[in-house]
Design an enzyme around this catalytic site. Structure first.
Site, short mmCIF file in Angstrom:
data_model
loop_
_atom_site.label_atom_id
_atom_site.label_comp_id
_atom_site.label_asym_id
_atom_site.label_seq_id
_atom_site.Cartn_x
_atom_site.Cartn_y
_atom_site.Cartn_z
CE1 TYR A 60 -5.31 -9.15 1.19
CE2 TYR A 60 -4.42 -8.76 3.38
CZ TYR A 60 -5.40 -8.56 2.44
OH TYR A 60 -6.48 -7.78 2.74
CE LYS B 188 -3.52 -2.71 -0.02
NZ LYS B 188 -2.92 -3.98 0.36
CE1 TYR C 139 -8.87 -10.36 2.97
CE2 TYR C 139 -9.86 -10.26 5.16
CZ TYR C 139 -8.96 -9.78 4.22
OH TYR C 139 -8.14 -8.73 4.55
C1 LIG Z 1 -3.68 -5.25 0.23
C2 LIG Z 1 -2.73 -6.39 0.22
C3 LIG Z 1 -2.63 -7.23 -0.90
C4 LIG Z 1 -3.53 -7.13 -2.09
O1 LIG Z 1 -3.26 -6.05 -2.93
P1 LIG Z 1 -4.45 -5.48 -3.85
O2 LIG Z 1 -3.83 -4.37 -4.59
O3 LIG Z 1 -5.51 -5.03 -2.88
O4 LIG Z 1 -4.96 -6.56 -4.70
C5 LIG Z 1 -1.70 -8.24 -0.89
N1 LIG Z 1 -0.90 -8.43 0.19
C6 LIG Z 1 -0.97 -7.65 1.28
C7 LIG Z 1 -0.08 -7.96 2.43
C8 LIG Z 1 -1.89 -6.60 1.34
O5 LIG Z 1 -1.96 -5.84 2.43
#
Ligand SMILES: *Cc1c(COP(=O)(O)O)cnc(C)c1O
Length: 329
Positions: free
Chosen positions: A286, A49, A260
């Protein structure tokens, strides 16, 4: 290129490192695996991010904003990085989080508090439904709020990942390695949309494979529709003169497990293997799932032995501590 002219607020340390995971590659007996360390962007434990926020907050500051508002899950990495960016820029930060306050704040939520964010618990409204109300209250109180989109996934956020591919391109030149595949976690779509546009802009041949994290996209659209639409609006916003096609999109939806944030055996194995062989920490939501996907694809024989894979580490490790019970040996 238009993205070079957009206001960009420096929030992280770039370029993030790229290096080989030789031990893990050997343990899996497949292709060479490299890693792009966006867990090392430096913004309060880092993550993908940070790249998006440099462009989004660049715009917010250009508009005179003094307050950021965004939304996410209780363990949102996006919210934590937004809170850190706001703190460093002397801005206020309001986070609208799904669910209700836990007895003890841990992981990202603890960090949100330490970073001085004001937290609004939104119950079932998990995707920022309450933001307009909070925004209006802040305006009435004389603030200049700016809404950061969910997951940082709009054209500006995706632009951060167009730029990221330009960054990678100069690194691959230095490494003298060209990657055949890029694999990463895909959830709100901005990372994948940006990488797709970057690939086309730079005329690269690698395959970009998102591992879907959620079972569904939003109420209106599937995740692949979201990604494709965002890739095209980003391409047009950046005046690239091209469109991306459905055939350019590779989204693997076979690793969403029980949904999720629900940690299964595959995520646990991926987290343990990467930690044990490389000393690198993945996250339970993730990157643990994305690495489980990569391991699964290697075991299925999806890649040739002489190919080079880049795993894009998108951050998230603070959430490990909020999952301590599930991750016990
Ligand atoms: C937000 C996030 C993602 C996903 O990225 P997107 O752009 O929302 O698809 C992947 N890994 C982590 C650790 C995240 O915080």
């Amino acid at each position: 290129m238009k993205h070079l002219e957009l206001p960009r607020e420096p929030l992280g340390f770039f370029p993030t490192p790229v290096h080989e995971l030789a031990n893990l590659g050997r343990a899996l007996g497949g292709p060479r695996i490299f890693i792009k360390r966006d867990d090392q962007t430096g913004l309060a434990f880092g993550g993908n991010k940070t790249r998006k926020l440099e462009y989004i907050i660049g715009r917010a500051l250009a508009q005179g904003a003094d307050t950021l508002i965004t939304a996410g899950a209780g363990q949102s990495n996006h919210c934590r990085q937004t809170a850190a960016a706001a703190a460093s820029l002397n801005m206020a930060c309001h986070l609208v989080l799904g669910g209700s306050a836990p007895e003890t704040a841990n992981g990202n939520l603890l960090l949100d508090q330490l970073l001085g964010a004001q937290i609004h618990w939104a119950g079932k409204h998990r995707k920022g439904e309450d933001i307009p109300k909070i925004e209006e209250e802040l305006r009435k109180a004389g603030r200049q709020p700016f809404v950061v989109p969910y997951g940082g996934s709009n054209e500006l956020g995706a632009t951060g990942f167009v730029e990221a591919l330009c960054e990678l391109d100069s690194q691959t030149f230095e490494l003298q390695t060209d990657f055949d595949h890029i694999v990463f976690a895909s959830s709100s779509g901005g990372t994948q949309a940006g990488l797709m546009v970057g690939k086309k802009l730079l005329k690269k041949n690698y395959e970009i494979t998102g591992i879907a994290i959620d079972k569904e996209g939003s109420a209106e659209k599937s995740l692949s529709e979201l990604i494709l639409d965002l890739a095209n609006s980003t391409a047009s916003y950046l005046e690239t003169g091209f469109e991306v096609d459905k055939s350019d999109l590779i989204l693997n939806e076979e690793y969403t497990g029980a949904g999720y944030g629900i940690i299964g055996e595959a995520e646990k194995e991926a987290i343990r293997l990467t930690a044990k062989h490389e000393g690198i920490l993945l996250d339970p939501v993730y990157t643990g799932r994305a690495m489980a996907g990569l391991i699964g694809l290697i075991r299925q024989g999806r890649f040739k032995k002489d190919e080079a894979i880049l795993f894009w580490h998108t951050g998230g490790a603070p959430a490990l501590f909020a999952s301590a019970e599930e991750l016990q040996n």
